[in-house]
Each structure stands twice: as structure tokens, then as C-alpha cells.
Design a protein around this motif. Structure first.
Motif, PDB file in Angstrom:
ATOM      1  N   LYS A  59      -4.779   0.748   9.641  1.00 49.33           N
ATOM      2  CA  LYS A  59      -4.024   1.946   9.972  1.00 49.33           C
ATOM      3  C   LYS A  59      -3.958   2.795   8.714  1.00 49.33           C
ATOM      4  O   LYS A  59      -4.250   2.347   7.617  1.00 49.33           O
ATOM      5  CB  LYS A  59      -2.624   1.611  10.469  1.00 49.33           C
ATOM      6  N   LEU A  60      -3.587   4.030   8.872  1.00 49.79           N
ATOM      7  CA  LEU A  60      -3.538   4.943   7.737  1.00 49.79           C
ATOM      8  C   LEU A  60      -2.141   4.975   7.130  1.00 49.79           C
ATOM      9  O   LEU A  60      -1.135   5.016   7.834  1.00 49.79           O
ATOM     10  CB  LEU A  60      -3.939   6.349   8.171  1.00 49.79           C
ATOM     11  N   ILE A  61      -2.105   4.954   5.815  1.00 53.79           N
ATOM     12  CA  ILE A  61      -0.877   5.163   5.058  1.00 53.79           C
ATOM     13  C   ILE A  61      -0.951   6.580   4.517  1.00 53.79           C
ATOM     14  O   ILE A  61      -1.908   6.929   3.820  1.00 53.79           O
ATOM     15  CB  ILE A  61      -0.762   4.158   3.895  1.00 53.79           C
ATOM     16  N   TRP A  62       0.066   7.373   4.811  1.00 54.69           N
ATOM     17  CA  TRP A  62       0.016   8.796   4.487  1.00 54.69           C
ATOM     18  C   TRP A  62       0.888   9.134   3.285  1.00 54.69           C
ATOM     19  O   TRP A  62       1.978   8.583   3.113  1.00 54.69           O
ATOM     20  CB  TRP A  62       0.509   9.609   5.682  1.00 54.69           C
ATOM     21  N   GLY A  63       0.394  10.076   2.476  1.00 57.28           N
ATOM     22  CA  GLY A  63       1.252  10.703   1.480  1.00 57.28           C
ATOM     23  C   GLY A  63       2.171  11.691   2.176  1.00 57.28           C
ATOM     24  O   GLY A  63       2.016  11.973   3.364  1.00 57.28           O
ATOM     25  N   LEU A  64       3.124  12.227   1.432  1.00 54.08           N
ATOM     26  CA  LEU A  64       4.092  13.160   2.014  1.00 54.08           C
ATOM     27  C   LEU A  64       3.558  14.583   2.111  1.00 54.08           C
ATOM     28  O   LEU A  64       4.214  15.452   2.677  1.00 54.08           O
ATOM     29  CB  LEU A  64       5.392  13.142   1.204  1.00 54.08           C
ATOM     30  N   GLN A 100       0.829  -1.192   0.000  1.00 54.37           N
ATOM     31  CA  GLN A 100       0.000   0.000   0.000  1.00 54.37           C
ATOM     32  C   GLN A 100       0.868   1.247   0.000  1.00 54.37           C
ATOM     33  O   GLN A 100       1.892   1.313   0.689  1.00 54.37           O
ATOM     34  CB  GLN A 100      -0.895   0.014   1.246  1.00 54.37           C
ATOM     35  N   LYS A 101       0.416   2.220  -0.779  1.00 52.68           N
ATOM     36  CA  LYS A 101       1.242   3.419  -0.938  1.00 52.68           C
ATOM     37  C   LYS A 101       0.368   4.582  -1.353  1.00 52.68           C
ATOM     38  O   LYS A 101      -0.625   4.409  -2.062  1.00 52.68           O
ATOM     39  CB  LYS A 101       2.282   3.144  -2.025  1.00 52.68           C
ATOM     40  N   VAL A 102       0.729   5.774  -0.905  1.00 54.05           N
ATOM     41  CA  VAL A 102       0.031   6.987  -1.319  1.00 54.05           C
ATOM     42  C   VAL A 102       1.063   7.960  -1.866  1.00 54.05           C
ATOM     43  O   VAL A 102       2.057   8.244  -1.205  1.00 54.05           O
ATOM     44  CB  VAL A 102      -0.720   7.624  -0.132  1.00 54.05           C
ATOM     45  N   THR A 103       0.811   8.449  -3.058  1.00 56.39           N
ATOM     46  CA  THR A 103       1.743   9.371  -3.701  1.00 56.39           C
ATOM     47  C   THR A 103       1.083  10.716  -3.943  1.00 56.39           C
ATOM     48  O   THR A 103       0.054  10.807  -4.606  1.00 56.39           O
ATOM     49  CB  THR A 103       2.240   8.801  -5.044  1.00 56.39           C
ATOM     50  N   GLN A 104       1.699  11.739  -3.401  1.00 55.41           N
ATOM     51  CA  GLN A 104       1.290  13.115  -3.692  1.00 55.41           C
ATOM     52  C   GLN A 104       2.475  13.735  -4.423  1.00 55.41           C
ATOM     53  O   GLN A 104       3.437  14.165  -3.817  1.00 55.41           O
ATOM     54  CB  GLN A 104       0.964  13.877  -2.408  1.00 55.41           C
ATOM     55  N   ALA A 105       2.382  13.734  -5.728  1.00 46.65           N
ATOM     56  CA  ALA A 105       3.526  14.110  -6.557  1.00 46.65           C
ATOM     57  C   ALA A 105       3.892  15.586  -6.433  1.00 46.65           C
ATOM     58  O   ALA A 105       5.044  15.971  -6.625  1.00 46.65           O
ATOM     59  CB  ALA A 105       3.254  13.756  -8.008  1.00 46.65           C
ATOM     60  N   GLN A 106       2.917  16.392  -6.122  1.00 49.22           N
ATOM     61  CA  GLN A 106       3.174  17.842  -6.012  1.00 49.22           C
ATOM     62  C   GLN A 106       3.683  18.151  -4.610  1.00 49.22           C
ATOM     63  O   GLN A 106       2.953  18.022  -3.641  1.00 49.22           O
ATOM     64  CB  GLN A 106       1.895  18.640  -6.281  1.00 49.22           C
ATOM     65  N   TYR A 143      -1.488  19.842   2.742  1.00 49.16           N
ATOM     66  CA  TYR A 143      -2.617  18.931   2.599  1.00 49.16           C
ATOM     67  C   TYR A 143      -2.102  17.505   2.428  1.00 49.16           C
ATOM     68  O   TYR A 143      -1.243  17.239   1.603  1.00 49.16           O
ATOM     69  CB  TYR A 143      -3.479  19.329   1.402  1.00 49.16           C
ATOM     70  N   PHE A 144      -2.652  16.618   3.246  1.00 52.72           N
ATOM     71  CA  PHE A 144      -2.236  15.216   3.223  1.00 52.72           C
ATOM     72  C   PHE A 144      -3.376  14.334   2.736  1.00 52.72           C
ATOM     73  O   PHE A 144      -4.535  14.500   3.143  1.00 52.72           O
ATOM     74  CB  PHE A 144      -1.835  14.741   4.620  1.00 52.72           C
ATOM     75  N   CYS A 145      -3.015  13.396   1.900  1.00 49.04           N
ATOM     76  CA  CYS A 145      -3.933  12.344   1.465  1.00 49.04           C
ATOM     77  C   CYS A 145      -3.524  11.068   2.202  1.00 49.04           C
ATOM     78  O   CYS A 145      -2.329  10.832   2.432  1.00 49.04           O
ATOM     79  CB  CYS A 145      -3.792  12.167  -0.048  1.00 49.04           C
ATOM     80  N   ALA A 146      -4.497  10.258   2.586  1.00 46.69           N
ATOM     81  CA  ALA A 146      -4.181   9.033   3.325  1.00 46.69           C
ATOM     82  C   ALA A 146      -5.100   7.903   2.890  1.00 46.69           C
ATOM     83  O   ALA A 146      -6.222   8.123   2.445  1.00 46.69           O
ATOM     84  CB  ALA A 146      -4.305   9.268   4.832  1.00 46.69           C
ATOM     85  N   LEU A 147      -4.597   6.691   3.039  1.00 41.53           N
ATOM     86  CA  LEU A 147      -5.312   5.476   2.665  1.00 41.53           C
ATOM     87  C   LEU A 147      -5.354   4.563   3.870  1.00 41.53           C
ATOM     88  O   LEU A 147      -4.331   4.366   4.535  1.00 41.53           O
ATOM     89  CB  LEU A 147      -4.553   4.788   1.518  1.00 41.53           C
ATOM     90  N   SER A 148      -6.525   3.996   4.173  1.00 41.42           N
ATOM     91  CA  SER A 148      -6.577   3.058   5.291  1.00 41.42           C
ATOM     92  C   SER A 148      -6.151   1.690   4.804  1.00 41.42           C
ATOM     93  O   SER A 148      -6.572   1.236   3.741  1.00 41.42           O
ATOM     94  CB  SER A 148      -7.972   2.983   5.890  1.00 41.42           C
ATOM     95  N   GLU A 149      -5.295   1.066   5.558  1.00 48.53           N
ATOM     96  CA  GLU A 149      -4.741  -0.231   5.200  1.00 48.53           C
ATOM     97  C   GLU A 149      -5.222  -1.273   6.181  1.00 48.53           C
ATOM     98  O   GLU A 149      -5.125  -1.085   7.390  1.00 48.53           O
ATOM     99  CB  GLU A 149      -3.214  -0.163   5.230  1.00 48.53           C
ATOM    100  N   GLY A 204       6.976  14.371   6.051  1.00 44.97           N
ATOM    101  CA  GLY A 204       5.592  13.972   6.257  1.00 44.97           C
ATOM    102  C   GLY A 204       5.399  13.334   7.620  1.00 44.97           C
ATOM    103  O   GLY A 204       6.264  13.377   8.494  1.00 44.97           O
ATOM    104  N   LEU A 205       4.238  12.749   7.772  1.00 48.49           N
ATOM    105  CA  LEU A 205       3.910  12.078   9.025  1.00 48.49           C
ATOM    106  C   LEU A 205       4.535  10.695   9.055  1.00 48.49           C
ATOM    107  O   LEU A 205       4.320   9.883   8.160  1.00 48.49           O
ATOM    108  CB  LEU A 205       2.396  11.931   9.151  1.00 48.49           C
ATOM    109  N   GLN A 206       5.300  10.444  10.089  1.00 41.25           N
ATOM    110  CA  GLN A 206       5.900   9.131  10.270  1.00 41.25           C
ATOM    111  C   GLN A 206       5.163   8.429  11.407  1.00 41.25           C
ATOM    112  O   GLN A 206       5.160   8.897  12.544  1.00 41.25           O
ATOM    113  CB  GLN A 206       7.385   9.260  10.616  1.00 41.25           C
ATOM    114  N   PHE A 207       4.554   7.302  11.092  1.00 39.06           N
ATOM    115  CA  PHE A 207       3.778   6.559  12.079  1.00 39.06           C
ATOM    116  C   PHE A 207       4.698   5.960  13.133  1.00 39.06           C
ATOM    117  O   PHE A 207       5.689   5.284  12.813  1.00 39.06           O
ATOM    118  CB  PHE A 207       2.975   5.461  11.377  1.00 39.06           C
TER     119      PHE A 207
END
Lengths: 118, 118
Positions: free
Chosen positions: A105-110, A2-8, A90-96, B42-45
Motif C-alpha cells: 500500500k502507499l504511504i503518503w506525505g502530507l 515506513q514514513k514519508v516526510t515533506q517538510a515544506q 504535490y504529494f510524495c508517496a512510498l509503497s510499503e 493530507g490523504l488519510q487511507f
């Protein structure tokens, strides 16, 4: 994995411009949740939205709108008529799903740092 | 309803010292999460506690530890402080499980503790 990418990393706009923050995710889960959070200069993260993987309807809340596209694994966030107060990270996150019993748990973008200039 | 609270707000320590950070979740939330956010990162869990037990741990050395009390409040302890431990430490709480076992894992954050190690 699982991964979240915020390219900007950083975006700078002038007040009243529209701006879109990109979020692309990778997951093996069939059911998952996506989130956006805002972190203003004060530091506290503010929850903005949660989206379920089985609901692809776009959502609008005032000047904020979210475009969830499962086919491209994207969950983009648009601010219309941006204001100086929108300046934040602004952070985007995905629940894993990490274990049986639906533990997640949440996987966070940078994060994307947005600067809205007067 | 009170949000997530953290104490202290700011802390200055020297290398080698130990520190304890505290977090009180939103009433009714049983899960507490700890994150480290170093400057520009970013956020480090760090850790996830639920119902008094450690559920998951991030990629941090053992000198980062914590616990959750019967009232669901939590402490984060950091031993043998190093310069790179300087960061904003964020605590979040959530309902681990909703009725029927479904968990959205929507997290609500406190204002953070800013730790400076000199």
C-alpha cells in the motif's frame, strides 16, 4: 516504521523561477517504489512518476525532473521555469510491503502546496 | 480508456445520516482504495479492496465500511455521519499484481466525492 516526510508545507514562487519540492522517506524494505502525484485545485490526483529503489537514475520529463538519492533517502522533485498552471498540492508517496505475496500500500506525505504567481 | 469514476460529485448530509459513495475502477484493475482528505489535511487511507476482499484498513471507526463487487467496482458506506466526516473522498484503482507477482501499486485516482455534513 515506513514514513514519508515533506517538510515544506507551502512554497510560493514567481513564474519562471525554478522550484524544488523535498521528499524524505524511511523504509525497511530493500525493494520499494516512490511516487509523486499532483493535486490541482480541481481535486483529482494526477500520477506524475514512479521510481524503483534499484534504479537511481535521475529522470527528466519536460520541465519536471526528479533526483533520487538512496544514500540520503530522498526523492526530490524540481520544476524548471515554473508556470501558473503548476500551482497545486504535490504529494510524495512510498509503497510499503504489508504482507507476504508482495501486497503493498502507499504511504503518503502530507503534501506541499505550491503557488506560482504571475 | 475511461479513468476511475466516482459518484456522486457532491453530497450534502446532516449529522446522523448515512451515505454511500461509489467508485468504478479502470478496466482491468482489481484493486480499489478509498481515501479521506479533509480540508487542509493530507490523504488519510481508509480501505483497500482487492478481488472482492478487504485487504487493509486505515485507522477509522467501524462506521466506515465498504465492499467490492464482482466487477471490481466499490462502495464506501459511512453511517452515523459526524461533522468531521466532511471531506473529499477519493477512490483510486491499481493493478494489484503484475505478471510474476511484482506489484508497483501505482494508483490512479478518480475526481472524488465532496461530502459536506451539516
Amino acid at each position: 516504521a515506513q514514513k514519508v516526510t515533506q517538510a515544506q508545507t507551502e512554497i510560493s514562487v514567481v513564474e519562471k523561477e525554478d522550484v524544488t519540492l523535498d521528499c524524505v522517506y524511511e523504509t525497511r524494505d530493500t525493494t520499494y517504489y516512490l511516487f509523486w502525484y499532483k493535486q490541482p485545485p480541481s481535486g483529482e490526483l494526477v500520477f506524475l512518476i514512479r521510481r524503483n529503489s534499484f534504479d537511481e537514475q535521475n529522470e527528466i520529463s519536460g520541465r519536471y525532473s526528479w533526483n533520487f538519492q538512496k544514500s540520503t533517502s530522498s526523492f526530490n522533485f524540481t520544476i524548471t521555469a515554473s508556470q501558473v498552471v503548476d500551482s497545486a498540492v504535490y504529494f510524495c508517496a512510498l509503497s510499503e510491503l504489508i504482507a507476504s505475496g508482495n501486497n503493498r500500500k502507499l504511504i503518503w506525505g502530507l503534501g506541499t502546496s505550491l503557488a506560482v504567481n504571475p | 480508456e475511461a479513468g476511475v469514476t466516482q459518484s456522486p460529485t457532491h453530497l450534502i448530509k446532516t449529522r446522523g445520516q448515512q451515505v454511500t459513495l461509489r467508485c468504478s475502477p479502470i478496466s482491468g484493475h482489481t484493486s480499489v482504495y478509498w481515501y479521506q482528505q479533509a480540508l487542509g489535511l493530507g490523504l488519510q487511507f481508509l480501505l483497500w479492496y482487492d478481488e472482492g476482499e478487504e485487504r487493509n484498513r486505515g485507522n477509522f471507526p467501524p462506521r466506515f465500511s465498504g465492499r467490492q463487487f464482482p466487477n471490481y467496482s466499490s462502495e464506501l458506506n459511512v453511517n452515523a455521519l459526524e461533522l468531521e466526516d466532511s471531506a473529499l473522498y477519493l477512490c483510486a484503482s491499481s493493478l494489484a499484481r503484475l505478471a510474476g507477482g511484482l506489484s508497483y501499486n501505482e494508483q490512479f485516482f478518480g475526481p472524488g466525492t465532496r461530502l459536506t455534513v451539516l
